[in-house]
Design a protein around this motif. Structure first.
Motif, PDB file in Angstrom:
ATOM      1  N   ILE A   1      69.310  91.561 -31.293  1.00 53.50           N
ATOM      2  CA  ILE A   1      69.266  91.576 -32.759  1.00 53.50           C
ATOM      3  C   ILE A   1      70.301  92.552 -33.307  1.00 53.50           C
ATOM      4  CG2 ILE A   1      67.868  92.200 -34.777  1.00 53.50           C
ATOM      5  CD1 ILE A   1      65.415  91.162 -33.246  1.00 53.50           C
ATOM      6  N   MET A   2      70.383  93.733 -32.708  1.00 58.88           N
ATOM      7  CA  MET A   2      71.302  94.755 -33.215  1.00 58.88           C
ATOM      8  C   MET A   2      72.766  94.405 -32.949  1.00 58.88           C
ATOM      9  SD  MET A   2      69.184  96.472 -34.743  1.00 58.88           S
ATOM     10  CE  MET A   2      70.383  97.623 -35.439  1.00 58.88           C
ATOM     11  N   LYS A   3      73.021  93.475 -32.041  1.00 58.04           N
ATOM     12  CA  LYS A   3      74.400  93.042 -31.802  1.00 58.04           C
ATOM     13  C   LYS A   3      74.861  92.022 -32.836  1.00 58.04           C
ATOM     14  CE  LYS A   3      74.287  93.833 -26.790  1.00 58.04           C
ATOM     15  NZ  LYS A   3      74.303  93.174 -25.454  1.00 58.04           N
TER      16      LYS A   3
ATOM     17  N   LEU B   1      70.213  80.578 -33.268  1.00 59.21           N
ATOM     18  CA  LEU B   1      69.800  81.411 -32.132  1.00 59.21           C
ATOM     19  C   LEU B   1      69.628  80.553 -30.884  1.00 59.21           C
ATOM     20  CD1 LEU B   1      67.054  83.545 -33.915  1.00 59.21           C
ATOM     21  CD2 LEU B   1      69.454  84.148 -33.585  1.00 59.21           C
ATOM     22  N   SER B   2      69.723  81.180 -29.736  1.00 57.44           N
ATOM     23  CA  SER B   2      69.468  80.469 -28.475  1.00 57.44           C
ATOM     24  C   SER B   2      67.962  80.303 -28.289  1.00 57.44           C
ATOM     25  CB  SER B   2      70.050  81.258 -27.307  1.00 57.44           C
ATOM     26  OG  SER B   2      69.293  82.450 -27.086  1.00 57.44           O
ATOM     27  N   GLY B   3      67.596  79.454 -27.296  1.00 56.63           N
ATOM     28  CA  GLY B   3      66.177  79.240 -27.032  1.00 56.63           C
ATOM     29  C   GLY B   3      65.464  80.519 -26.642  1.00 56.63           C
ATOM     30  N   GLY B   4      66.100  81.329 -25.782  1.00 59.77           N
ATOM     31  CA  GLY B   4      65.485  82.584 -25.362  1.00 59.77           C
ATOM     32  C   GLY B   4      65.358  83.570 -26.512  1.00 59.77           C
ATOM     33  N   GLN B   5      66.348  83.606 -27.395  1.00 58.93           N
ATOM     34  CA  GLN B   5      66.282  84.512 -28.544  1.00 58.93           C
ATOM     35  C   GLN B   5      65.159  84.110 -29.487  1.00 58.93           C
ATOM     36  OE1 GLN B   5      70.340  84.032 -29.889  1.00 58.93           O
ATOM     37  NE2 GLN B   5      71.025  85.936 -28.914  1.00 58.93           N
ATOM     38  N   LYS B   6      65.046  82.814 -29.739  1.00 52.85           N
ATOM     39  CA  LYS B   6      63.963  82.350 -30.609  1.00 52.85           C
ATOM     40  C   LYS B   6      62.601  82.687 -30.012  1.00 52.85           C
ATOM     41  CE  LYS B   6      65.482  78.057 -30.933  1.00 52.85           C
ATOM     42  NZ  LYS B   6      65.547  76.630 -31.355  1.00 52.85           N
TER      43      LYS B   6
ATOM     44  N   ASN C   1      67.007  80.131 -16.243  1.00 56.67           N
ATOM     45  CA  ASN C   1      66.429  81.161 -15.374  1.00 56.67           C
ATOM     46  C   ASN C   1      66.568  82.566 -15.934  1.00 56.67           C
ATOM     47  OD1 ASN C   1      65.596  79.279 -13.497  1.00 56.67           O
ATOM     48  ND2 ASN C   1      67.489  79.403 -12.282  1.00 56.67           N
ATOM     49  N   GLU C   2      67.762  82.895 -16.462  1.00 51.78           N
ATOM     50  CA  GLU C   2      67.980  84.241 -16.975  1.00 51.78           C
ATOM     51  C   GLU C   2      67.126  84.493 -18.216  1.00 51.78           C
ATOM     52  OE1 GLU C   2      69.256  88.075 -17.380  1.00 51.78           O
ATOM     53  OE2 GLU C   2      69.442  86.709 -15.684  1.00 51.78           O
ATOM     54  N   SER C   3      67.107  83.516 -19.125  1.00 44.13           N
ATOM     55  CA  SER C   3      66.288  83.674 -20.327  1.00 44.13           C
ATOM     56  C   SER C   3      64.816  83.736 -19.968  1.00 44.13           C
ATOM     57  CB  SER C   3      66.535  82.508 -21.292  1.00 44.13           C
ATOM     58  OG  SER C   3      67.865  82.516 -21.756  1.00 44.13           O
ATOM     59  N   GLU C   4      64.425  82.921 -18.966  1.00 48.23           N
ATOM     60  CA  GLU C   4      63.023  82.925 -18.542  1.00 48.23           C
ATOM     61  C   GLU C   4      62.625  84.303 -18.009  1.00 48.23           C
ATOM     62  OE1 GLU C   4      59.927  80.499 -15.628  1.00 48.23           O
ATOM     63  OE2 GLU C   4      62.088  80.191 -15.451  1.00 48.23           O
ATOM     64  N   ARG C   5      63.517  84.934 -17.264  1.00 50.10           N
ATOM     65  CA  ARG C   5      63.205  86.251 -16.713  1.00 50.10           C
ATOM     66  C   ARG C   5      62.984  87.262 -17.829  1.00 50.10           C
ATOM     67  NH1 ARG C   5      65.499  90.802 -16.114  1.00 50.10           N
ATOM     68  NH2 ARG C   5      67.491  90.067 -16.961  1.00 50.10           N
ATOM     69  N   VAL C   6      63.864  87.250 -18.833  1.00 50.20           N
ATOM     70  CA  VAL C   6      63.741  88.200 -19.946  1.00 50.20           C
ATOM     71  C   VAL C   6      62.485  87.920 -20.755  1.00 50.20           C
ATOM     72  CG1 VAL C   6      64.840  89.056 -22.044  1.00 50.20           C
ATOM     73  CG2 VAL C   6      66.253  88.504 -20.052  1.00 50.20           C
ATOM     74  N   VAL C   7      62.249  86.634 -21.043  1.00 54.72           N
ATOM     75  CA  VAL C   7      61.084  86.267 -21.846  1.00 54.72           C
ATOM     76  C   VAL C   7      59.793  86.545 -21.076  1.00 54.72           C
ATOM     77  CG1 VAL C   7      59.849  84.337 -22.917  1.00 54.72           C
ATOM     78  CG2 VAL C   7      62.320  84.582 -23.244  1.00 54.72           C
TER      79      VAL C   7
END
Length: 586
Positions: free
Chosen positions: A458-460, A476-481, A508-514
């Motif tokens: 968000i801050m970026k 926004l991307s799926g992971g961001q949403k 995979n990367e977004s899944e890990r963060v989420v």
């Protein structure tokens, strides 16, 4: 709903603005007086000209200027008040429709396309507003103007007046005949426009899909069919309107010609002054034109009633709440959630159940995983848990009370949701996070974003929390949403958290963060999660295996594997697929 009932409901809306419509009646009456004064003034000028009374010209000029000023002022105020009335009625109906739409049960949205509902807010509302201003006042003014013109005609020459009034019954009959046909066409047109709006809403919200799949021509052809249907109805309306206008104009012109011929005859005989004849001709316009306009006005009112009928269908649909609930706050805690012998059918028929005899208990602090193949009833169970539907059989109780005893709004305050596909509203990131709890402070909102692993991205963004996310978060991307949706759920802080395959659509990367954000969210919460990856629910306190609407197994991960049943098959089948995918990646 019949058209009489619809009309009287519209009158109730108009009754809210009695002073406004009183003003319109005054401007209407003054306008009628001024219209008749034009005929009288024409008679004065003509008689003065015939009698060579030149000395009367200054006063006649002043009178003419005064009449022009009055006509202009009345026209301004009349138009302004009509527009104001139309806007207020449209606004009231829009607000009532929205307040009711917000209280509609989920079954309505599952059965109706939102595009059709949108058409009722727009084109139907526009037609109703037009009828509440211009059309209804014209329907009042025209007959009254014709009546006053007839009375004036009687004072000039009663035999001619009786001849000209014969147009009335014929015009009323024509208006009623064509108006009823136009009403049916109007309903068809409004429904066709609703279907077209639904189609457009689907298409315009899926630009990426039709571009990638090359569906442009197919969509263009489909839209051509929708557009052609509207055009065909409008063409049919045009034919009917043309026939109505032809009949009314024919009757009016015939009456006018007969009256003029007779008036000329009486002038030639000396029983009628030339000025009176010109006044008579002008009054004929006030008598004939209102009746000529009647079929068109009547059809406009019928179309408006068709739109109003569609709007009232929404307003009359059974609602969940009597009144809009106040701003809700999540409940602090609970002890037990009990699902007892629950069965459910979307048709309320026990012979068509999509869930059968589902039973389990959830205790505070537990994590419950719901797994199974697609179509097993997992999402339907979530809808029942959230109070979107009422079980056909059995009960769902929190601390021994079902949703009827608790109250629907209070019942839902026990839950928070992170859906499979993030639902965000057009607006800023801040707006969407704060929807979880609008009363929190800035520091709490920022803390929720950090906990959801959303703060850094968000801050970026150029505008940070004030960044506009676009329609349904399209920027926004799926992971961001999904992380914004998690931050929203964190702020809600409800004791029961529902996760509906919240990472199934992510890379995979977004899944890990989420998934990391979800893990933080689940701390201290009672969580029910629909899981597509069984490896993520191995530590669940209880795993429910659903198949064909039934709970076929339940237990811990280890116990279900040892049992060698349906869960064992699903788990090992998924492990094999994951291993094959890993080999392919290497």
């Amino acid at each position: 709903m019949n058209k009489e009932g619809t009309f009287f409901r519209l009158l109730k809306y108009m009754g809210r603005y009695k002073l406004l419509y009183a003003g319109l009646i005054i401007t209407m009456l003054v306008s009628i007086v001024l219209d008749l004064s034009v005929a009288w003034f024409l008679s004065l000028i003509t008689n003065a000209a015939v009698k060579l009374e030149v000395d009367r010209w200054p006063i006649l000029i002043l009178m003419g200027v005064g009449m022009l000023i009055c006509i202009s002022l009345i026209a301004y105020f009349d138009t302004y008040l009509k527009q104001k009335a139309s806007l207020k009625i449209r606004n009231d109906i829009r607000q009532d429709t929205m307040e009711h739409a917000l209280r509609l049960p989920q079954s309505y949205y599952d059965q109706h396309h939102t595009g059709d509902l949108l058409a009722r807010f727009t084109s139907d509302n526009q037609a109703v507003g037009e009828a509440s201003g211009n059309v209804i006042m014209a329907l009042l003014k025209n007959p009254l103007l014709a009546l006053c013109a007839f009375i004036y005609l009687l004072s000039i020459h009663w035999p001619l007046a009786l001849i000209t009034i014969s147009i009335g019954p014929l015009m009323i009959l024509a208006g009623k005949t064509f108006g009823e046909v136009m009403r049916k066409k109007g309903i068809r047109l409004q429904e066709a426009m609703g279907r077209t709006t639904s189609f457009l809403q689907d298409v315009l919200g899926a630009s990426i899909l039709y571009k990638i799949f090359g569906l442009e021509k197919k969509i263009a052809n489909q839209y051509r069919q929708y557009s052609s249907e509207i055009s065909e109805i409008e063409r049919s309306q045009g034919k009917i309107q043309g026939a109505a206008n032809s009949v009314s104009q024919g009757i009016a012109n015939l009456t006018f010609i007969i009256a003029i011929l007779l008036a000329g005859f009486f002038v030639a005989k000396g029983s009628l002054e030339v000025g009176a004849m010109l006044a008579f001709i002008q009054l004929m316009n006030y008598l004939v034109n209102p009746f000529s306009a009647l079929p068109s006005l009547w059809s406009g009112m019928q179309q408006a009633l068709a739109g109003a009928e569609r709007i009232f269908q929404v307003i009359d649909f059974p609602k969940e709440y009597t009144e809009l609930p106040q701003e809700s706050h999540a409940k602090a805690s609970f002890s037990e959630l009990a699902v007892s012998n629950v069965g459910f059918s979307y048709t309320d028929s026990v012979d068509d159940l999509v869930l059968r005899d589902v039973r389990f208990h959830v205790y505070a602090g537990q994590t419950i995983a719901i797994v199974g193949t697609s179509g097993g009833g997992k999402s339907t169970l979530f809808k029942l848990l959230m109070g979107l539907y009422i079980p056909t059989t059995g009960t769902i109780e929190i601390d021994g009370r079902d949703r009827e005893a608790i109250g629907l709004r209070e019942y839902r305050n026990y839950f928070s949701l992170v859906p499979q596909e993030s639902v965000l509203f057009t607006g800023t990131i801040r707006d969407n996070i704060m929807d979880g709890n609008p009363s929190v402070h800035e520091e709490q909102m920022i803390a929720a974003a950090k906990q959801a692993n959303a703060y850094d991205f968000i801050m970026k963004l150029p505008d940070g929390f004030e960044t506009e996310i676009g329609e349904r978060g399209s920027r926004l991307s799926g992971g961001q949403k999904q992380r914004i949706a998690i931050a929203r759920a964190i702020l809600r802080d409800a004791p029961i958290l529902l996760l509906d395959e919240a990472t199934s659509a992510l890379d995979n990367e977004s899944e890990r963060v989420v998934q990391d954000a979800l893990t933080k969210l689940m701390v201290g919460k009672t969580t029910l999660v629909i899981a597509h990856r069984l490896s993520t629910v191995q530590n669940a306190d209880l795993i429910l295996v659903m198949e064909n609407g039934q709970l076929v197994e339940k237990g811990t991960h280890d116990a279900l594997l040892l049992a060698g049943g349906r869960y064992h098959t699903l788990y090992h089948s998924q492990m094999e697929k994951d291993e094959q995918s890993l080999v392919l990646e290497i």
